[in-house]
Design a protein around this motif. Structure first.
Motif, PDB file in Angstrom:
ATOM      1  N   ASN A 139       1.090  -1.233   0.025  1.00  0.00           N
ATOM      2  CA  ASN A 139      -0.360   0.306  -0.247  1.00  0.00           C
ATOM      3  C   ASN A 139       0.275   1.231  -0.320  1.00  0.00           C
ATOM      4  O   ASN A 139       1.886   1.009  -0.192  1.00  0.00           O
ATOM      5  CB  ASN A 139      -1.238  -0.318   1.571  1.00  0.00           C
ATOM      6  CG  ASN A 139      -0.391  -0.323   2.498  1.00  0.00           C
ATOM      7  OD1 ASN A 139       1.187   0.229   2.318  1.00  0.00           O
ATOM      8  ND2 ASN A 139      -0.478  -0.809   3.633  1.00  0.00           N
ATOM      9  N   GLN A 140       0.229   2.701   0.478  1.00  0.00           N
ATOM     10  CA  GLN A 140       1.367   3.561   0.038  1.00  0.00           C
ATOM     11  C   GLN A 140       1.917   3.319   0.802  1.00  0.00           C
ATOM     12  O   GLN A 140       3.275   4.148   0.959  1.00  0.00           O
ATOM     13  CB  GLN A 140      -0.321   4.492   0.192  1.00  0.00           C
ATOM     14  CG  GLN A 140       1.081   5.953   0.090  1.00  0.00           C
ATOM     15  CD  GLN A 140      -0.288   6.896   0.552  1.00  0.00           C
ATOM     16  OE1 GLN A 140      -1.420   7.473   0.027  1.00  0.00           O
ATOM     17  NE2 GLN A 140       0.343   8.468   0.323  1.00  0.00           N
ATOM     18  N   ASP A 141       1.865   3.172   2.676  1.00  0.00           N
ATOM     19  CA  ASP A 141       3.163   3.656   3.602  1.00  0.00           C
ATOM     20  C   ASP A 141       4.443   2.773   3.131  1.00  0.00           C
ATOM     21  O   ASP A 141       5.491   2.395   3.691  1.00  0.00           O
ATOM     22  CB  ASP A 141       2.102   2.419   4.293  1.00  0.00           C
ATOM     23  CG  ASP A 141       0.609   3.530   5.047  1.00  0.00           C
ATOM     24  OD1 ASP A 141       1.026   4.646   4.940  1.00  0.00           O
ATOM     25  OD2 ASP A 141      -0.061   2.781   6.051  1.00  0.00           O
ATOM     26  N   GLY A 145       8.286   3.663   3.178  1.00  0.00           N
ATOM     27  CA  GLY A 145       8.824   3.369   3.361  1.00  0.00           C
ATOM     28  C   GLY A 145      10.082   2.269   2.389  1.00  0.00           C
ATOM     29  O   GLY A 145      10.914   2.779   2.798  1.00  0.00           O
ATOM     30  N   VAL A 146       9.550   1.719   1.838  1.00  0.00           N
ATOM     31  CA  VAL A 146      10.608   1.494   0.734  1.00  0.00           C
ATOM     32  C   VAL A 146      12.210   2.939   0.662  1.00  0.00           C
ATOM     33  O   VAL A 146      12.867   2.596   0.107  1.00  0.00           O
ATOM     34  CB  VAL A 146      10.014   0.541  -0.377  1.00  0.00           C
ATOM     35  CG1 VAL A 146      11.429   0.418  -2.309  1.00  0.00           C
ATOM     36  CG2 VAL A 146       9.541  -0.627   0.144  1.00  0.00           C
ATOM     37  N   ALA A 147      10.546   3.658  -0.217  1.00  0.00           N
ATOM     38  CA  ALA A 147      11.448   5.086  -0.190  1.00  0.00           C
ATOM     39  C   ALA A 147      12.543   5.616   0.388  1.00  0.00           C
ATOM     40  O   ALA A 147      13.676   6.510   0.520  1.00  0.00           O
ATOM     41  CB  ALA A 147      10.690   5.761  -0.963  1.00  0.00           C
ATOM     42  N   THR A 148      12.080   5.370   1.406  1.00  0.00           N
ATOM     43  CA  THR A 148      12.534   6.004   3.201  1.00  0.00           C
ATOM     44  C   THR A 148      13.845   5.159   3.502  1.00  0.00           C
ATOM     45  O   THR A 148      15.359   5.318   3.237  1.00  0.00           O
ATOM     46  CB  THR A 148      12.071   6.266   4.172  1.00  0.00           C
ATOM     47  OG1 THR A 148      10.715   6.725   4.199  1.00  0.00           O
ATOM     48  CG2 THR A 148      12.483   6.254   5.243  1.00  0.00           C
ATOM     49  N   VAL A 149      13.576   3.528   3.217  1.00  0.00           N
ATOM     50  CA  VAL A 149      14.639   2.980   3.643  1.00  0.00           C
ATOM     51  C   VAL A 149      15.708   2.076   3.071  1.00  0.00           C
ATOM     52  O   VAL A 149      17.101   2.183   3.230  1.00  0.00           O
ATOM     53  CB  VAL A 149      14.286   1.809   4.499  1.00  0.00           C
ATOM     54  CG1 VAL A 149      15.525   0.600   4.654  1.00  0.00           C
ATOM     55  CG2 VAL A 149      13.026   1.671   5.730  1.00  0.00           C
ATOM     56  N   TRP A 150      15.133   2.220   1.444  1.00  0.00           N
ATOM     57  CA  TRP A 150      16.423   2.061   0.153  1.00  0.00           C
ATOM     58  C   TRP A 150      17.298   3.040   0.313  1.00  0.00           C
ATOM     59  O   TRP A 150      18.677   2.279   0.253  1.00  0.00           O
ATOM     60  CB  TRP A 150      15.919   1.944  -0.568  1.00  0.00           C
ATOM     61  CG  TRP A 150      16.911   1.586  -2.302  1.00  0.00           C
ATOM     62  CD1 TRP A 150      17.662   2.295  -3.192  1.00  0.00           C
ATOM     63  CD2 TRP A 150      17.308   0.052  -2.105  1.00  0.00           C
ATOM     64  NE1 TRP A 150      17.303   2.385  -3.920  1.00  0.00           N
ATOM     65  CE2 TRP A 150      17.402   0.450  -3.917  1.00  0.00           C
ATOM     66  CE3 TRP A 150      16.697  -1.222  -2.159  1.00  0.00           C
ATOM     67  CZ2 TRP A 150      18.393  -0.695  -3.750  1.00  0.00           C
ATOM     68  CZ3 TRP A 150      17.448  -1.656  -2.068  1.00  0.00           C
ATOM     69  CH2 TRP A 150      18.200  -2.090  -3.696  1.00  0.00           C
ATOM     70  N   PRO A 151      17.489   3.764   0.460  1.00  0.00           N
ATOM     71  CA  PRO A 151      18.625   5.160   0.728  1.00  0.00           C
ATOM     72  C   PRO A 151      19.399   4.264   1.709  1.00  0.00           C
ATOM     73  O   PRO A 151      20.849   5.015   1.365  1.00  0.00           O
ATOM     74  CB  PRO A 151      18.316   6.806   0.829  1.00  0.00           C
ATOM     75  CG  PRO A 151      16.855   6.407   0.027  1.00  0.00           C
ATOM     76  CD  PRO A 151      15.842   5.411   0.584  1.00  0.00           C
ATOM     77  N   GLU A 152      19.429   4.666   2.956  1.00  0.00           N
ATOM     78  CA  GLU A 152      19.710   3.861   3.963  1.00  0.00           C
ATOM     79  C   GLU A 152      20.800   2.751   3.520  1.00  0.00           C
ATOM     80  O   GLU A 152      21.908   2.572   4.145  1.00  0.00           O
ATOM     81  CB  GLU A 152      19.069   3.988   5.471  1.00  0.00           C
ATOM     82  CG  GLU A 152      17.753   5.077   5.581  1.00  0.00           C
ATOM     83  CD  GLU A 152      17.101   4.725   6.619  1.00  0.00           C
ATOM     84  OE1 GLU A 152      17.291   4.107   7.200  1.00  0.00           O
ATOM     85  OE2 GLU A 152      16.426   6.105   7.450  1.00  0.00           O
TER      86      GLU A 152
END
Length: 285
Positions: A139-141, A145-152
């Motif tokens: 879902n949107q969350d 979450g992927v967009a936030t975690v992936w760069p890290e």
């Protein structure tokens, strides 16, 4: 002639693979609609805990999720069992083999055609299973979450594996691909050796596979022990104890080269052995 073999192999395999994976798409679409219905059925203003304690609704949800998980496992298992064992065995080592081996092609061409088709469908199967799970529950969350975690994850990759993500990830994929091809060829080799026996051919094939797996595991364990491949604490090998652990970079490259070389050696050895038994020791009686 190899091209014709590959085309024929795809046609034969697609009779099962395409309907089964179309069924997966259908199950995913229906499941997605149900998940959205279940999530949006009760607005946030609904009575607290109503749906939590609705036993029948929870039972239905649990049953449907269980059915979906079982379907994923079944599709994965059937795909691998059919492509790696049932299809090559029936086509090359049973009564059907009498017709197959009358074709003006070499044993190596038979092996290559089945290897290519099996590898392609294994990749398709794995990709579709991943997309199915994402399509069912994401879902949107999830995407936020992927967009936030992936760069890290990309930023921390060198600290964990000792190389940048741009180098490490493609090499991981390459190593996985080599391991997959090697594993397929090993199964073909076990079938070829097992079916050179006069009786108990399936048991013989399983026995050969168990022996090869044991040897491979022993080699991997010996490598880890010999070179003290331990990133957490003292590096302990069969010959020395070092006061410092192996660096992440050394661990990565040593593991990559060992696994890659082992996969190539096992794959080439399996291919040559299977080709020999199919060419010189074929027993269809």
């Amino acid at each position: 002639m190899l091209g014709k073999l590959i085309k024929h192999e795809f046609k034969a395999v697609n009779r099962l693979m395409i309907p089964m994976h179309l069924g997966l798409i259908l199950v995913t679409i229906v499941g997605r609609f149900y998940v959205q219905f279940a999530v949006n059925r009760w607005p946030s203003s609904a009575i607290d805990g109503y749906f939590t304690y609705n036993v029948w609704e929870n039972l239905i949800n649990f049953t449907l999720v269980s059915f979906y998980v079982i379907a994923l496992i079944a599709i994965y298992a059937i795909t691998n069992l059919y492509l790696l064992v049932l299809r090559p065995r029936k086509n090359l080592f049973t009564d059907e083999g009498y017709l197959t081996h009358t074709l003006p092609v070499s044993a190596s061409e038979h092996i290559f055609s089945k290897l290519l088709v099996a590898a392609v469908w294994q990749l398709i199967d794995g990709l579709m299973l991943i997309l199915s799970v994402i399509g069912m529950f994401a879902n949107q969350d999830f995407f936020e979450g992927v967009a936030t975690v992936w760069p890290e994850m990309v930023e921390s990759f060198p600290y964990v594996f000792g190389v940048s993500a741009g180098i490490g990830m493609p090499l991981f994929l390459l190593m996985a691909l080599m391991d997959m091809l090697s594993s397929i060829l090993i199964i073909y080799m076990c079938l070829a050796i097992g079916h050179s026996f006069n009786s108990y051919r399936i048991l013989a094939s399983i026995g050969v596979y168990a022996g090869v797996s044991m040897i491979t595991n022993l080699l991997s364990s010996a490598f880890m022990a010999l070179f003290g491949m331990n990133t957490y604490g003292p590096s302990i090998s069969m010959f020395l104890v070092s006061s410092s652990a192996v660096s992440a970079t050394d661990y990565f490259w040593s593991t990559f080269w060992f696994n890659s070389i082992l996969a190539v050696i096992m794959g080439v050895g399996a291919f040559l052995t299977a080709n020999y038994f199919m060419s010189k020791r074929l027993n269809l009686e």
